[in-house]
Design a protein around this motif. Sequence first.
Motif, PDB file in Angstrom:
ATOM      1  N   LEU A  16      13.129  59.228   6.795  1.00 17.56           N
ATOM      2  CA  LEU A  16      13.347  59.830   8.066  1.00 17.56           C
ATOM      3  C   LEU A  16      14.403  60.401   8.463  1.00 17.56           C
ATOM      4  O   LEU A  16      14.627  61.661   8.684  1.00 17.56           O
ATOM      5  CB  LEU A  16      12.574  59.130   9.190  1.00 17.56           C
ATOM      6  N   SER A  17      15.636  59.564   8.307  1.00 14.83           N
ATOM      7  CA  SER A  17      16.895  60.036   8.671  1.00 14.83           C
ATOM      8  C   SER A  17      17.434  60.878   7.686  1.00 14.83           C
ATOM      9  O   SER A  17      18.149  61.884   8.048  1.00 14.83           O
ATOM     10  CB  SER A  17      17.798  58.881   8.888  1.00 14.83           C
ATOM     11  N   TYR A  18      17.123  60.701   6.372  1.00 15.88           N
ATOM     12  CA  TYR A  18      17.586  61.789   5.434  1.00 15.88           C
ATOM     13  C   TYR A  18      16.819  63.385   5.664  1.00 15.88           C
ATOM     14  O   TYR A  18      17.490  64.064   5.566  1.00 15.88           O
ATOM     15  CB  TYR A  18      17.480  61.324   3.999  1.00 15.88           C
ATOM     16  N   GLY A  19      15.792  63.159   5.855  1.00 13.49           N
ATOM     17  CA  GLY A  19      14.852  64.162   6.123  1.00 13.49           C
ATOM     18  C   GLY A  19      15.551  64.977   7.464  1.00 13.49           C
ATOM     19  O   GLY A  19      15.559  66.326   7.241  1.00 13.49           O
ATOM     20  N   GLN A  20      15.861  64.385   8.401  1.00 15.66           N
ATOM     21  CA  GLN A  20      16.255  65.116   9.508  1.00 15.66           C
ATOM     22  C   GLN A  20      17.577  65.810   9.273  1.00 15.66           C
ATOM     23  O   GLN A  20      17.812  66.850   9.714  1.00 15.66           O
ATOM     24  CB  GLN A  20      16.400  64.200  10.678  1.00 15.66           C
ATOM     25  N   GLU A  80       3.711  56.350  -7.361  1.00 20.09           N
ATOM     26  CA  GLU A  80       3.452  57.673  -6.883  1.00 20.09           C
ATOM     27  C   GLU A  80       3.873  57.887  -5.498  1.00 20.09           C
ATOM     28  O   GLU A  80       4.263  59.095  -5.209  1.00 20.09           O
ATOM     29  CB  GLU A  80       1.915  57.869  -7.046  1.00 20.09           C
ATOM     30  N   GLN A  81       3.798  57.067  -4.529  1.00 19.16           N
ATOM     31  CA  GLN A  81       4.152  57.293  -3.255  1.00 19.16           C
ATOM     32  C   GLN A  81       5.522  57.508  -3.320  1.00 19.16           C
ATOM     33  O   GLN A  81       5.949  58.341  -2.464  1.00 19.16           O
ATOM     34  CB  GLN A  81       3.846  56.243  -2.479  1.00 19.16           C
ATOM     35  N   SER A  82       6.312  56.744  -4.009  1.00 19.18           N
ATOM     36  CA  SER A  82       7.883  56.931  -3.930  1.00 19.18           C
ATOM     37  C   SER A  82       8.075  58.381  -4.581  1.00 19.18           C
ATOM     38  O   SER A  82       8.949  59.051  -4.046  1.00 19.18           O
ATOM     39  CB  SER A  82       8.530  55.923  -4.701  1.00 19.18           C
ATOM     40  N   LYS A  83       7.452  58.833  -5.677  1.00 17.41           N
ATOM     41  CA  LYS A  83       7.672  60.054  -6.287  1.00 17.41           C
ATOM     42  C   LYS A  83       7.564  61.321  -5.331  1.00 17.41           C
ATOM     43  O   LYS A  83       8.479  62.232  -5.284  1.00 17.41           O
ATOM     44  CB  LYS A  83       6.865  60.108  -7.532  1.00 17.41           C
ATOM     45  N   GLU A  84       6.399  61.206  -4.495  1.00 18.90           N
ATOM     46  CA  GLU A  84       6.275  62.049  -3.651  1.00 18.90           C
ATOM     47  C   GLU A  84       7.098  62.258  -2.563  1.00 18.90           C
ATOM     48  O   GLU A  84       7.774  63.391  -2.278  1.00 18.90           O
ATOM     49  CB  GLU A  84       4.850  61.855  -2.964  1.00 18.90           C
ATOM     50  N   ASN A  85       7.640  61.127  -2.182  1.00 18.34           N
ATOM     51  CA  ASN A  85       8.654  61.040  -1.110  1.00 18.34           C
ATOM     52  C   ASN A  85      10.034  61.884  -1.562  1.00 18.34           C
ATOM     53  O   ASN A  85      10.623  62.515  -1.017  1.00 18.34           O
ATOM     54  CB  ASN A  85       9.063  59.682  -0.533  1.00 18.34           C
ATOM     55  N   LEU A  86      10.362  61.324  -3.014  1.00 17.67           N
ATOM     56  CA  LEU A  86      11.353  62.014  -3.670  1.00 17.67           C
ATOM     57  C   LEU A  86      11.381  63.275  -3.567  1.00 17.67           C
ATOM     58  O   LEU A  86      12.315  64.361  -3.603  1.00 17.67           O
ATOM     59  CB  LEU A  86      11.584  61.158  -4.940  1.00 17.67           C
ATOM     60  N   LYS A  88       9.659  65.530  -1.780  1.00 19.40           N
ATOM     61  CA  LYS A  88       9.802  65.884  -0.422  1.00 19.40           C
ATOM     62  C   LYS A  88      11.345  66.030  -0.148  1.00 19.40           C
ATOM     63  O   LYS A  88      11.637  66.901   0.846  1.00 19.40           O
ATOM     64  CB  LYS A  88       9.195  65.377   0.646  1.00 19.40           C
ATOM     65  N   SER A  89      12.219  65.000  -0.364  1.00 19.11           N
ATOM     66  CA  SER A  89      13.598  64.989  -0.342  1.00 19.11           C
ATOM     67  C   SER A  89      14.356  65.752  -1.282  1.00 19.11           C
ATOM     68  O   SER A  89      15.577  65.508  -1.275  1.00 19.11           O
ATOM     69  CB  SER A  89      14.053  63.514  -0.074  1.00 19.11           C
ATOM     70  N   ASP A 129      25.282  62.996  -4.166  1.00 15.52           N
ATOM     71  CA  ASP A 129      26.115  64.008  -3.374  1.00 15.52           C
ATOM     72  C   ASP A 129      25.006  64.625  -2.384  1.00 15.52           C
ATOM     73  O   ASP A 129      24.187  65.476  -2.999  1.00 15.52           O
ATOM     74  CB  ASP A 129      27.090  64.899  -3.930  1.00 15.52           C
ATOM     75  N   ALA A 130      25.209  64.345  -1.101  1.00  7.99           N
ATOM     76  CA  ALA A 130      24.068  65.062  -0.391  1.00  7.99           C
ATOM     77  C   ALA A 130      24.175  66.580  -0.141  1.00  7.99           C
ATOM     78  O   ALA A 130      23.117  67.095   0.240  1.00  7.99           O
ATOM     79  CB  ALA A 130      24.379  64.296   1.389  1.00  7.99           C
ATOM     80  N   LYS A 131      25.363  67.104  -0.351  1.00  5.00           N
ATOM     81  CA  LYS A 131      25.454  68.707  -0.176  1.00  5.00           C
ATOM     82  C   LYS A 131      24.946  69.310  -1.619  1.00  5.00           C
ATOM     83  O   LYS A 131      24.331  70.498  -1.607  1.00  5.00           O
ATOM     84  CB  LYS A 131      26.882  68.917  -0.141  1.00  5.00           C
ATOM     85  N   THR A 132      25.408  68.868  -2.802  1.00  4.76           N
ATOM     86  CA  THR A 132      25.075  69.194  -4.019  1.00  4.76           C
ATOM     87  C   THR A 132      23.930  68.838  -4.786  1.00  4.76           C
ATOM     88  O   THR A 132      23.156  69.228  -5.759  1.00  4.76           O
ATOM     89  CB  THR A 132      26.392  69.262  -4.833  1.00  4.76           C
ATOM     90  N   LEU A 133      23.358  67.506  -4.307  1.00  6.63           N
ATOM     91  CA  LEU A 133      22.187  66.885  -4.930  1.00  6.63           C
ATOM     92  C   LEU A 133      22.546  66.498  -6.225  1.00  6.63           C
ATOM     93  O   LEU A 133      21.598  66.259  -7.220  1.00  6.63           O
ATOM     94  CB  LEU A 133      20.955  67.687  -4.710  1.00  6.63           C
ATOM     95  N   LYS A 134      23.907  66.283  -6.739  1.00  8.87           N
ATOM     96  CA  LYS A 134      24.361  65.968  -7.921  1.00  8.87           C
ATOM     97  C   LYS A 134      24.517  64.454  -8.100  1.00  8.87           C
ATOM     98  O   LYS A 134      25.070  63.872  -7.091  1.00  8.87           O
ATOM     99  CB  LYS A 134      25.286  66.688  -8.593  1.00  8.87           C
TER     100      LYS A 134
END
Length: 158
Positions: A16-20, A80-86, A88-89, A129-134
Amino acid sequence: MLKLISAYMIMAVSFLSYGQQTKGNQSTAVETKIIAVVNKANWCSVCKANGERFQNNIMPYTTKGVAIVINDMTDKNTIEQSKENLKKSSLYKQIYKTNRKGVGRMLQSCGLVDGKNKSMVTGIVTFIDAKTLKVVNETSIAATDAEIKTIIDNLLKA
């Protein structure tokens, strides 16, 4: 049972916090700089031996810009639940498509045999890295307290 419930609570709050924060919500107090994706499973001996200690080391960093995401690999349903959440993020590719180097000891420690998909390794944390997602670092949760703190401190400075 209580540990399992708290682990799921942490996972929910992390997502939730990462998504926000990734949606440009300016009301969050601390900007996410690093995302720590923890591969864990209830059957993993490394996770059982080091999970609580690792959690105690990383939780203080949530107020300094580290978001924690749990990738639960306990069984088919949690995977499967974790994969779906990943997905989405926007973190799926970094965890399930990245060629992991140097994980041989972790595979052996977790009792995984040769020929298993290396993305299914438990007891590790992947720092993104939260900005580049690397992917910027990856380590075992069995690393010493000093090693974990040094890795996170260096990533936050970068």
